[in-house]
Design a protein around this motif. Structure first.
Motif, PDB file in Angstrom:
ATOM      1  N   ILE A 274      13.043  24.215  61.125  1.00 31.81           N
ATOM      2  CA  ILE A 274      12.009  23.420  60.249  1.00 31.81           C
ATOM      3  C   ILE A 274      11.679  24.249  59.139  1.00 31.81           C
ATOM      4  O   ILE A 274      11.186  23.532  58.232  1.00 31.81           O
ATOM      5  N   LEU A 275      11.689  25.464  59.244  1.00 30.35           N
ATOM      6  CA  LEU A 275      11.404  26.007  57.811  1.00 30.35           C
ATOM      7  C   LEU A 275      12.511  25.899  56.829  1.00 30.35           C
ATOM      8  O   LEU A 275      12.074  25.875  55.598  1.00 30.35           O
ATOM      9  N   LEU A 276      13.704  26.024  57.228  1.00 30.06           N
ATOM     10  CA  LEU A 276      14.927  25.724  56.263  1.00 30.06           C
ATOM     11  C   LEU A 276      14.486  24.644  55.762  1.00 30.06           C
ATOM     12  O   LEU A 276      14.963  24.222  54.504  1.00 30.06           O
ATOM     13  N   ILE A 277      14.343  23.490  56.513  1.00 30.74           N
ATOM     14  CA  ILE A 277      13.978  21.993  56.037  1.00 30.74           C
ATOM     15  C   ILE A 277      12.804  21.964  55.069  1.00 30.74           C
ATOM     16  O   ILE A 277      12.977  21.364  54.060  1.00 30.74           O
ATOM     17  N   GLY A 278      11.749  22.587  55.325  1.00 32.95           N
ATOM     18  CA  GLY A 278      10.566  22.869  54.640  1.00 32.95           C
ATOM     19  C   GLY A 278      11.093  23.552  53.006  1.00 32.95           C
ATOM     20  O   GLY A 278      10.299  22.927  52.052  1.00 32.95           O
ATOM     21  N   ILE A 279      11.789  24.518  53.277  1.00 31.34           N
ATOM     22  CA  ILE A 279      12.468  25.295  51.875  1.00 31.34           C
ATOM     23  C   ILE A 279      13.215  24.220  51.063  1.00 31.34           C
ATOM     24  O   ILE A 279      12.888  24.127  50.033  1.00 31.34           O
ATOM     25  N   ALA A 280      13.863  23.363  51.903  1.00 25.33           N
ATOM     26  CA  ALA A 280      14.731  22.550  50.951  1.00 25.33           C
ATOM     27  C   ALA A 280      13.742  21.407  50.426  1.00 25.33           C
ATOM     28  O   ALA A 280      14.159  20.836  49.181  1.00 25.33           O
ATOM     29  N   VAL A 281      13.027  21.063  51.202  1.00 31.01           N
ATOM     30  CA  VAL A 281      11.824  19.917  50.642  1.00 31.01           C
ATOM     31  C   VAL A 281      11.291  20.597  49.540  1.00 31.01           C
ATOM     32  O   VAL A 281      11.138  19.587  48.479  1.00 31.01           O
ATOM     33  N   ALA A 282      10.589  21.781  49.420  1.00 32.88           N
ATOM     34  CA  ALA A 282       9.915  22.331  48.397  1.00 32.88           C
ATOM     35  C   ALA A 282      10.841  22.453  47.215  1.00 32.88           C
ATOM     36  O   ALA A 282      10.554  22.288  46.019  1.00 32.88           O
ATOM     37  N   VAL A 283      12.173  23.117  47.323  1.00 36.54           N
ATOM     38  CA  VAL A 283      12.947  23.521  46.267  1.00 36.54           C
ATOM     39  C   VAL A 283      13.636  22.336  45.401  1.00 36.54           C
ATOM     40  O   VAL A 283      13.614  22.365  44.311  1.00 36.54           O
ATOM     41  N   PHE A 284      14.067  21.157  46.322  1.00 32.51           N
ATOM     42  CA  PHE A 284      14.499  20.194  45.774  1.00 32.51           C
ATOM     43  C   PHE A 284      13.495  19.397  44.636  1.00 32.51           C
ATOM     44  O   PHE A 284      13.745  18.829  43.615  1.00 32.51           O
ATOM     45  N   GLN A 285      12.379  19.513  45.308  1.00 30.18           N
ATOM     46  CA  GLN A 285      11.274  18.974  44.491  1.00 30.18           C
ATOM     47  C   GLN A 285      11.088  19.397  43.104  1.00 30.18           C
ATOM     48  O   GLN A 285      10.652  18.931  42.142  1.00 30.18           O
ATOM     49  N   GLN A 286      11.354  20.824  43.002  1.00 24.97           N
ATOM     50  CA  GLN A 286      11.198  21.420  41.515  1.00 24.97           C
ATOM     51  C   GLN A 286      12.555  21.085  40.919  1.00 24.97           C
ATOM     52  O   GLN A 286      12.497  21.210  39.655  1.00 24.97           O
ATOM     53  N   LEU A 287      13.725  20.910  41.668  1.00 21.69           N
ATOM     54  CA  LEU A 287      15.040  20.901  40.908  1.00 21.69           C
ATOM     55  C   LEU A 287      15.246  19.329  40.301  1.00 21.69           C
ATOM     56  O   LEU A 287      16.024  19.026  39.796  1.00 21.69           O
TER      57      LEU A 287
ATOM     58  N   LYS B 150      -0.774  27.603  64.131  1.00 21.51           N
ATOM     59  CA  LYS B 150      -0.731  29.197  64.080  1.00 21.51           C
ATOM     60  C   LYS B 150      -0.153  29.712  63.131  1.00 21.51           C
ATOM     61  O   LYS B 150      -0.511  30.784  62.611  1.00 21.51           O
ATOM     62  N   VAL B 151       0.799  28.820  62.607  1.00 18.16           N
ATOM     63  CA  VAL B 151       2.002  29.525  61.346  1.00 18.16           C
ATOM     64  C   VAL B 151       1.705  28.333  60.440  1.00 18.16           C
ATOM     65  O   VAL B 151       2.740  28.581  59.544  1.00 18.16           O
ATOM     66  N   ARG B 152       1.068  27.604  60.350  1.00 20.79           N
ATOM     67  CA  ARG B 152       0.898  26.553  59.318  1.00 20.79           C
ATOM     68  C   ARG B 152       0.766  27.162  57.964  1.00 20.79           C
ATOM     69  O   ARG B 152       1.645  26.646  57.046  1.00 20.79           O
ATOM     70  N   ALA B 153      -0.018  28.093  57.504  1.00 21.11           N
ATOM     71  CA  ALA B 153      -0.368  28.382  56.436  1.00 21.11           C
ATOM     72  C   ALA B 153       0.932  29.445  56.032  1.00 21.11           C
ATOM     73  O   ALA B 153       1.489  29.375  54.823  1.00 21.11           O
ATOM     74  N   PHE B 154       1.314  30.029  56.954  1.00 24.32           N
ATOM     75  CA  PHE B 154       2.645  30.870  56.919  1.00 24.32           C
ATOM     76  C   PHE B 154       3.857  30.012  56.270  1.00 24.32           C
ATOM     77  O   PHE B 154       4.679  30.426  55.384  1.00 24.32           O
ATOM     78  N   GLY B 155       4.118  28.875  57.154  1.00 26.12           N
ATOM     79  CA  GLY B 155       5.213  28.196  56.989  1.00 26.12           C
ATOM     80  C   GLY B 155       5.218  27.478  55.884  1.00 26.12           C
ATOM     81  O   GLY B 155       6.026  27.404  54.847  1.00 26.12           O
ATOM     82  N   MET B 156       4.086  26.831  55.379  1.00 23.06           N
ATOM     83  CA  MET B 156       3.926  26.234  53.933  1.00 23.06           C
ATOM     84  C   MET B 156       3.789  27.096  53.065  1.00 23.06           C
ATOM     85  O   MET B 156       4.313  26.866  51.967  1.00 23.06           O
ATOM     86  N   GLY B 157       3.485  28.502  53.050  1.00 24.05           N
ATOM     87  CA  GLY B 157       3.435  29.626  52.054  1.00 24.05           C
ATOM     88  C   GLY B 157       4.504  29.966  51.697  1.00 24.05           C
ATOM     89  O   GLY B 157       5.010  30.271  50.444  1.00 24.05           O
ATOM     90  N   PHE B 158       5.553  29.971  52.562  1.00 25.59           N
ATOM     91  CA  PHE B 158       6.835  30.401  52.576  1.00 25.59           C
ATOM     92  C   PHE B 158       7.699  29.619  51.749  1.00 25.59           C
ATOM     93  O   PHE B 158       8.579  29.737  50.936  1.00 25.59           O
ATOM     94  N   SER B 159       7.840  28.159  52.245  1.00 26.27           N
ATOM     95  CA  SER B 159       8.236  27.024  51.368  1.00 26.27           C
ATOM     96  C   SER B 159       7.976  27.029  50.048  1.00 26.27           C
ATOM     97  O   SER B 159       8.589  26.810  48.967  1.00 26.27           O
ATOM     98  N   VAL B 160       6.504  27.077  49.831  1.00 30.70           N
ATOM     99  CA  VAL B 160       5.975  26.980  48.431  1.00 30.70           C
ATOM    100  C   VAL B 160       6.311  28.026  47.633  1.00 30.70           C
ATOM    101  O   VAL B 160       6.322  28.033  46.418  1.00 30.70           O
ATOM    102  N   LEU B 161       6.334  29.457  48.415  1.00 30.22           N
ATOM    103  CA  LEU B 161       7.077  30.547  47.727  1.00 30.22           C
ATOM    104  C   LEU B 161       8.424  30.123  46.808  1.00 30.22           C
ATOM    105  O   LEU B 161       8.681  30.473  45.871  1.00 30.22           O
ATOM    106  N   CYS B 162       9.258  29.436  48.098  1.00 23.94           N
ATOM    107  CA  CYS B 162      10.315  29.221  47.336  1.00 23.94           C
ATOM    108  C   CYS B 162      10.269  28.345  46.285  1.00 23.94           C
ATOM    109  O   CYS B 162      11.091  28.228  45.273  1.00 23.94           O
ATOM    110  N   MET B 163       9.524  27.286  46.275  1.00 21.88           N
ATOM    111  CA  MET B 163       9.186  26.307  45.231  1.00 21.88           C
ATOM    112  C   MET B 163       8.768  26.808  43.986  1.00 21.88           C
ATOM    113  O   MET B 163       9.312  26.509  43.085  1.00 21.88           O
ATOM    114  N   TRP B 164       7.885  27.711  43.905  1.00 20.97           N
ATOM    115  CA  TRP B 164       7.359  28.513  42.790  1.00 20.97           C
ATOM    116  C   TRP B 164       8.598  29.454  42.286  1.00 20.97           C
ATOM    117  O   TRP B 164       8.608  29.524  41.242  1.00 20.97           O
TER     118      TRP B 164
END
Length: 487
Positions: free
Chosen positions: A269-282, A399-413
């Protein structure tokens, strides 16, 4: 506990109006001032860059550095903000971010040269990145599942409102005080005002009840829930969240970020979250928002006219966000996001075609290009931006919601920063036609990826989403997804 039984939570008492619902709305308005600052601080560079360059003697390289420094700071702020908010809470983290916003705005406004300007921009970036992670999570955790999409999506509405405010301020100051050397300093200083409002407002806002429960602070969590729900609903939600926390512990042991990264379901789910975040920027959306004045002058507008033309994409972004908020709890996230990438790819193709077939000297060219850019921004804002941020705030376990979103958004930024840094060179090397052909190709790939892998979160409580992610029934083709889509 199987998520196949986790249909929309009919067992929860219905929402009822009253002082608690008004209180929830007030909390959302205050918290989303972080989104307003996010939008203003990222959008203001659009009009401030040219006069700033003239006063400070910036080169093309240092122009890119000034623009992207905020974005690289935001990448760090996203992951740090997530980790800090998991440790100390959502509320104190947002209060700290308001201080960063204020200090960063002041430093940028009074800077004597490039070094202090970069420090101020990085501080603003830390604030923007932290807000992009923590505010949507905070809103999602406060919201009842029936209106979670619309409530969490308000942050994106405030982001585009902040960007529009930046474009309007830039246009007014640029056309009335443009003869002053320091006009860009006033543009940047304006951000200090909402930063102070965010700081004062957050002092009166409660902590996330879900975060409190994750720390074992049950009495505090129930007391806060009782101010945001009817008593019967607060008791029922408190029990459901506590039950899911017990399930989370049994399903994934002690769920810390390091432990979660050893779990196959979380990595997926983290990899999918990263994809969602990065494609949004691309999609290239932020290249338009940051370099809009340059893009419009390339299309044929004069410098002052381009400042005014920038307002049109800003207005359509706000209109699109309003429509998106209306749709958010009526249409599932998966359909919304796939539709968005399809429309964005079509917009890119049209921009590439018309930038090639209309001669640069043709007086109609700038207006056609502006119209197509407005269509692109409208498609993006209506179907992608709000849905992306809401989906990211919902999909990760508590328990890892902010971490999971934070890492995805890190890749987004990081994607945002890299693209923004390279955009002037890409525009110079490829021209409008080649640049938008490239954007179109990337977004067609996004359509394929989202169709194959993107799970839906619509119509479920956060606890039901969490259980379905852990046991794997949330993905396309699984029975739980089909049942959710039919609900």
């Amino acid at each position: 506990m199987s998520s196949t039984t986790a249909e929309p939570a009919h067992k929860l008492p219905p929402l009822t109006p009253g002082p608690h619902s008004r209180r929830l709305g007030q909390v959302a308005i205050i918290a989303t001032l972080g989104g307003l600052l996010f939008g203003y601080d990222t959008g203001v560079i659009n009009g401030a860059l040219l006069p700033m360059t003239e006063e400070l003697g910036l080169t093309p390289f240092t122009e890119g550095a000034v623009t992207s420094s905020l974005l690289f700071g935001a990448a760090a702020g996203a992951i740090l903000g997530g980790r800090i908010s998991d440790a100390i809470g959502r509320r104190p983290t947002i209060i700290g971010l308001s201080v960063l916003f204020f200090i960063g705005a002041v430093l940028c406004a009074i800077t004597p040269g490039l070094t202090i300007l970069l420090i101020g921009r990085i501080m603003l970036g830390l604030g923007v990145g932290g807000a992009s992670t923590v505010v949507p999570v905070f809103l999602a955790e406060l919201a009842p599942y029936e209106i979670r999409g619309a409530l969490a999506g308000r942050n994106e509405f405030m982001i585009v409102t902040g960007q529009l405010a930046a474009f309007v301020v830039n246009a007014i100051l640029g056309n009335t005080l443009g003869h002053l050397d320091h006009v860009w300093r006033i543009m940047l200083a304006v951000a200090a005002i909402p930063a102070m409002a965010l700081f004062i407002g957050m002092l009166r806002v409660p902590e996330s009840p879900r975060w409190l429960l994750s720390k074992g602070r049950h009495d505090e969590a129930l007391a806060i829930l009782a101010t945001l729900r009817s008593k019967e609903r607060a008791d029922a939600e408190h029990a459901e969240i506590a039950s899911t926390l017990r399930y989370e512990e049994s399903a994934a042991a002690k769920l810390t970020p390091s432990a979660a990264l050893k779990q196959g379901w979380f990595v997926k789910i983290l990899l999918i979250g990263i994809a969602v975040a990065v494609f949004q920027q691309l999609t290239g959306i932020n290249s338009v928002m940051y370099y809009g004045q340059i893009l419009l002058t390339e299309s044929g507008f004069g410098r002052q006219a381009a400042l005014i033309g920038n307002i049109a994409p800003g207005i359509i972004a706000v209109v699109g966000a309003v429509i998106a908020l209306w749709m958010m709890d009526k249409v599932n996230r998966r359909i919304t996001i796939i539709t968005g990438y399809t429309l964005v790819a079509i917009s890119h193709i049209l921009i590439a075609i018309f930038s090639n077939v209309i001669a640069p000297e043709n007086p109609i060219r700038p207006f056609v290009m502006l119209t197509l850019i407005v269509i692109f921004v409208g498609s993006m804002q209506t179907f992608l931006n709000v849905a992306t941020w809401v989906w990211l705030s919902e999909i990760f376990p508590l328990k890892v919601r902010a971490f999971g979103m934070g890492f995805s958004v890190l890749c987004m930024w990081l994607s945002n920063a890299a693209l923004s840094f390279a955009f002037p060179s890409l525009l110079a090397g490829l021209g409008l036609t080649g640049l938008f052909i490239g954007f179109a190709a990337v977004n067609l790939v996004a359509v394929v990826v989202m169709t194959k892998f993107l799970p839906d979160t619509h119509g479920r409580t956060l606890e039901q989403v969490e259980e379905a992610v852990i046991d794997g029934t949330i993905y396309p083709g699984k029975g739980a997804v089909a049942a959710s889509a039919q609900s």
